[in-house]
Design an enzyme around this catalytic site. Structure first.
Site, PDB file in Angstrom:
ATOM      1  N   ARG A   3       0.811  -1.225   0.000  1.00 36.94           N
ATOM      2  CA  ARG A   3       0.000   0.000   0.000  1.00 36.94           C
ATOM      3  C   ARG A   3       0.845   1.276   0.000  1.00 36.94           C
ATOM      4  O   ARG A   3       0.407   2.313  -0.500  1.00 36.94           O
ATOM      5  CB  ARG A   3      -0.940   0.002   1.207  1.00 36.94           C
ATOM      6  CG  ARG A   3      -2.046  -1.029   1.114  1.00 36.94           C
ATOM      7  CD  ARG A   3      -2.705  -1.214   2.453  1.00 36.94           C
ATOM      8  NE  ARG A   3      -1.683  -1.462   3.477  1.00 36.94           N
ATOM      9  CZ  ARG A   3      -1.912  -1.552   4.774  1.00 36.94           C
ATOM     10  NH1 ARG A   3      -3.134  -1.391   5.244  1.00 36.94           N
ATOM     11  NH2 ARG A   3      -0.944  -1.795   5.634  1.00 36.94           N
ATOM     12  N   ASP A  16      -3.805  -1.628  -2.937  1.00 42.00           N
ATOM     13  CA  ASP A  16      -4.439  -2.319  -1.817  1.00 42.00           C
ATOM     14  C   ASP A  16      -4.874  -3.660  -2.394  1.00 42.00           C
ATOM     15  O   ASP A  16      -5.838  -3.732  -3.172  1.00 42.00           O
ATOM     16  CB  ASP A  16      -5.641  -1.524  -1.300  1.00 42.00           C
ATOM     17  CG  ASP A  16      -6.390  -2.308  -0.229  1.00 42.00           C
ATOM     18  OD1 ASP A  16      -5.970  -3.451   0.069  1.00 42.00           O
ATOM     19  OD2 ASP A  16      -7.403  -1.796   0.298  1.00 42.00           O
ATOM     20  N   LYS A  56       3.051 -19.579   5.426  1.00 40.99           N
ATOM     21  CA  LYS A  56       2.404 -20.048   6.634  1.00 40.99           C
ATOM     22  C   LYS A  56       2.305 -18.890   7.621  1.00 40.99           C
ATOM     23  O   LYS A  56       3.102 -17.955   7.490  1.00 40.99           O
ATOM     24  CB  LYS A  56       3.156 -21.222   7.260  1.00 40.99           C
ATOM     25  CG  LYS A  56       4.535 -20.820   7.851  1.00 40.99           C
ATOM     26  CD  LYS A  56       4.964 -21.690   8.973  1.00 40.99           C
ATOM     27  CE  LYS A  56       4.597 -21.143  10.309  1.00 40.99           C
ATOM     28  NZ  LYS A  56       5.592 -20.287  10.966  1.00 40.99           N
ATOM     29  N   ASP A  98       6.395 -24.187   3.110  1.00 41.75           N
ATOM     30  CA  ASP A  98       6.953 -24.478   4.431  1.00 41.75           C
ATOM     31  C   ASP A  98       8.449 -24.352   4.213  1.00 41.75           C
ATOM     32  O   ASP A  98       9.055 -25.218   3.562  1.00 41.75           O
ATOM     33  CB  ASP A  98       6.575 -25.893   4.876  1.00 41.75           C
ATOM     34  CG  ASP A  98       7.071 -26.143   6.292  1.00 41.75           C
ATOM     35  OD1 ASP A  98       8.251 -25.877   6.543  1.00 41.75           O
ATOM     36  OD2 ASP A  98       6.272 -26.569   7.140  1.00 41.75           O
ATOM     37  N   HIS A  99       9.030 -23.277   4.726  1.00 44.64           N
ATOM     38  CA  HIS A  99      10.411 -22.998   4.279  1.00 44.64           C
ATOM     39  C   HIS A  99      11.394 -24.085   4.723  1.00 44.64           C
ATOM     40  O   HIS A  99      12.479 -24.202   4.168  1.00 44.64           O
ATOM     41  CB  HIS A  99      10.875 -21.587   4.686  1.00 44.64           C
ATOM     42  CG  HIS A  99      11.266 -21.424   6.113  1.00 44.64           C
ATOM     43  ND1 HIS A  99      10.389 -21.076   7.106  1.00 44.64           N
ATOM     44  CD2 HIS A  99      12.470 -21.546   6.733  1.00 44.64           C
ATOM     45  CE1 HIS A  99      11.019 -20.982   8.261  1.00 44.64           C
ATOM     46  NE2 HIS A  99      12.289 -21.263   8.060  1.00 44.64           N
ATOM     47  N   LYS A 102      15.182 -26.270   2.862  1.00 44.47           N
ATOM     48  CA  LYS A 102      16.528 -26.373   3.441  1.00 44.47           C
ATOM     49  C   LYS A 102      17.263 -27.549   2.797  1.00 44.47           C
ATOM     50  O   LYS A 102      16.697 -28.620   2.595  1.00 44.47           O
ATOM     51  CB  LYS A 102      16.442 -26.549   4.968  1.00 44.47           C
ATOM     52  CG  LYS A 102      15.937 -25.281   5.689  1.00 44.47           C
ATOM     53  CD  LYS A 102      15.944 -25.449   7.189  1.00 44.47           C
ATOM     54  CE  LYS A 102      15.243 -24.308   7.904  1.00 44.47           C
ATOM     55  NZ  LYS A 102      16.100 -23.186   8.257  1.00 44.47           N
ATOM     56  N   HIS A 134       6.533 -27.035  10.313  1.00 40.09           N
ATOM     57  CA  HIS A 134       7.913 -27.475  10.084  1.00 40.09           C
ATOM     58  C   HIS A 134       8.205 -28.858  10.680  1.00 40.09           C
ATOM     59  O   HIS A 134       8.789 -29.726  10.036  1.00 40.09           O
ATOM     60  CB  HIS A 134       8.908 -26.478  10.676  1.00 40.09           C
ATOM     61  CG  HIS A 134       8.686 -25.061  10.247  1.00 40.09           C
ATOM     62  ND1 HIS A 134       8.323 -24.720   8.979  1.00 40.09           N
ATOM     63  CD2 HIS A 134       8.773 -23.884  10.935  1.00 40.09           C
ATOM     64  CE1 HIS A 134       8.213 -23.394   8.885  1.00 40.09           C
ATOM     65  NE2 HIS A 134       8.466 -22.882  10.067  1.00 40.09           N
ATOM     66  N   LYS A 157      20.720 -22.281  19.114  1.00 35.52           N
ATOM     67  CA  LYS A 157      19.958 -22.394  17.865  1.00 35.52           C
ATOM     68  C   LYS A 157      20.388 -23.728  17.267  1.00 35.52           C
ATOM     69  O   LYS A 157      21.521 -23.883  16.780  1.00 35.52           O
ATOM     70  CB  LYS A 157      20.308 -21.237  16.924  1.00 35.52           C
ATOM     71  CG  LYS A 157      19.746 -21.415  15.517  1.00 35.52           C
ATOM     72  CD  LYS A 157      18.714 -20.381  15.198  1.00 35.52           C
ATOM     73  CE  LYS A 157      18.162 -20.535  13.782  1.00 35.52           C
ATOM     74  NZ  LYS A 157      16.731 -20.514  13.705  1.00 35.52           N
TER      75      LYS A 157
END
Ligand SMILES: NC(=O)C1=CN([C@@H]2O[C@H](COP(=O)(O)OP(=O)(O)OC[C@H]3O[C@@H](n4cnc5c(N)ncnc54)[C@H](OP(=O)(O)O)[C@@H]3O)[C@@H](O)[C@H]2O)C=CC1
Ligand SMILES: O=C1O[C@H](COP(=O)(O)O)[C@@H](O)[C@H](O)[C@H]1O
Length: 483
Positions: A42, A84, A137, A166-167, A171, A229, A332
């Site tokens: 926008r 928009d 997602k 779904d990233h 991978k 995931h 991580k």
């Protein structure tokens, strides 16, 4: 293919992931000839202003891979239009701008807008039979809301035109898992309840929820991470070999796994699940706030979940799949652990077993990308009694290119954008997959509600509530990472 439209093209996902991924594809000569890339949001800004923002975002991610030539090519493709997206009227100039040919529209906007946007796209002529739509997602927060949104999508697009991202499926190591399982004969005979004791899937994050709490508070770890995931990872470990790599062959096998997941009932919920929420603590050497403090009010949303899932079929009967994910954990770390059974009879007496352990395969997605296998070996030397030692053999994709620079670690969206542009939906989630995943997750959250199961506090910087360790300890097992 004429155009890729990024709705929400100025947002966080577009700037941090999508546009840098497109740059890397350009750099490697993989973008289709003549493809236009059009940011659409926008905010009133000019093409030049948008390009300046994209350039800064891409340069920030390019590290040693910046090339003026590649950027010049990408810049020539880029355009911006203020729209928009929920209004068909507003989308008409976009339709004119993309010209003839097919359009792939990536909805990098709040999912609460998806239904209105696809309806407007249809009215504006952006949902023609050769067009595609990519959805980020989370689509919905339960089965009913998923269906409400997806019904609107289905009114505008056929299922073969819909690409639900779904990233995690983008991978490299996740795809390598498919290669490992179905490109080798040696693992398949072992890949069942005769040889495998249990499977662990851990997705640990050190980050907190921070400013994302308005979204996160409605979803929690179960819906944010496990529904998508983690269940996708579980499916890839557990599915039967597909007959080929055709998108439907692969997705049919994943759906069968989801259909075999034993529902979590109110009677069982406290035994097989753990809910947690972080309180203040120390992560990576820094003091951090608790979730309630970030949120500014008390909340019953879980920032940690651990679940024992059972797959009721011949291959996996009696093999628990333990999954856990959380924010503000010590590391991580994303990994899948395939824990094999111990040898049925050990010929090494107790004091000569050294470091003997059952074999284990670790599929590490983060921080490193690697697949390794732990095997037992003789400790070199003249010990009177033969001593065992553990060897971790890396099966990583980097192996075999000794001395060569390891390949650049790709952003998961590079693979997925390329596949969406090429119309290959193998690594995207089909509607029935998403429905089955929501159905199972809805069972967990309904059982929590019925049993009044509230999140247990855990100190930031720990691996969740003690109950998560007990979940395994009760069965004589332990998590690999903190074991
Ligand atoms: N950020 C991330 O790392 C991740 C994001 N996602 C998902 O990606 C999607 C986008 O997230 P994120 O980028 O973080 O969100 P942002 O809030 O950063 O960006 C949203 C974008 O949508 C635009 N927008 C809002 N309303 C409209 C409209 N009516 N028409 C056109 N454009 C509109 C906004 O720009 P303007 O105000 O100018 O219209 C902005 O560019 C969400 O579905 C999110 O759940 C998923 C995984 C990770
Ligand atoms: O989808 C999401 O994923 C990220 C974690 O992704 P990763 O690739 O860094 O492992 C998570 O932080 C976020 O809450 C969730 O929405």
């Amino acid at each position: 293919m004429t155009a890729l439209v990024l709705f929400g093209g100025g947002g966080d996902l577009a700037m941090r992931m999508l546009l840098p991924s497109l740059y890397f594809l350009e750099h490697d000569g993989l973008l289709p000839e003549g493809l236009k890339i059009i940011g659409a949001a926008r905010s009133e800004e000019t093409r030049e202003e948008y390009i300046a923002k994209v350039r800064a975002a891409v340069q920030g991610k390019a590290d040693g891979h910046w090339s003026d030539d590649a950027w010049a090519k990408m810049e020539a493709r880029l355009d911006y239009l203020a729209v928009d997206a929920t209004s068909a009227e507003s989308l008409k100039p976009l339709r004119d701008k993309v010209g003839d040919g097919s359009v792939t529209s990536f909805l990098a906007v709040s999912p609460s807008l998806y239904a209105r946007i696809v309806t407007a796209m249809r009215a504006a002529g952006l949902a023609e039979p050769e067009d595609r739509v990519v959805l980020e997602k989370p689509v919905g927060r339960d089965l009913d809301s998923f269906r409400a949104i997806d019904d609107a999508v289905a009114d505008a697009f056929g299922e073969h035109q819909v690409f639900r991202i779904d990233h995690y499926l983008g991978k490299e190591t996740v795809q390598n898992l498919i290669a490992l399982r179905f490109g080798n004969t040696i693992f398949e005979p072992l890949w069942n309840n005769l040889s495998i004791d249990h499977v662990q899937i851990t997705v640990g994050e050190t980050v907190g929820v921070g400013d994302r709490w308005p979204y996160y508070d409605e979803y929690g770890a179960l819906r944010d991470m496990l529904q998508n995931h983690m269940l996708q990872l579980l499916c890839l470990v557990a599915m039967e070999p597909p007959s080929d790599l055709d998108p439907d062959s692969v997705r049919n096998e994943k759906v069968k796994v989801l259909r075999s997941l034993r529902p979590v009932t109110p009677d069982e919920v406290e035994r097989v699940t753990v809910r947690g929420q972080y309180v203040s603590g120390t992560v990576e050497g820094a003091r951090v706030k608790g979730y309630d403090e970030e949120r500014g009010a008390d909340s019953d949303t879980e920032t940690f979940v651990a679940i024992r899932a059972d797959i009721d079929n011949w291959r996996w009967a009696g093999v628990p799949f333990f999954m856990r994910t959380g924010k503000r954990l010590p590391e991580k770390r994303t990994e899948i652990v395939i824990q094999f059974k111990p040898v049925p009879h050990s010929i090494f007496d107790r004091d000569s077993r050294g470091e003997a352990r059952a074999n284990r395969m670790v599929i590490e997605l983060q921080p490193e990308e690697d697949i390794s296998l732990t095997v037992m070996n003789k400790r070199p030397g003249l010990d009177q009694k033969m001593q065992l030692q553990r060897i971790d053999m890396s099966l990583s994709w980097g192996v075999g290119q000794k001395g060569a620079e390891p390949p650049r670690r790709r952003i998961a969206y590079e693979r997925l954008l390329l596949d969406a542009l090429n119309g290959d939906s193998t690594l995207f989630v089909r509607r029935d997959e998403a429905e089955k995943a929501w159905e199972w997750v809805d069972g967990v959250s309904a059982s929590w509600a019925e049993g009044k199961v509230k999140p247990m506090p855990y100190r930031a910087g720990t691996w969740g509530p003690d109950a998560a360790d007990l979940l395994l300890a009760r069965t004589g097992r332990e998590w690999k990472t903190n074991g």
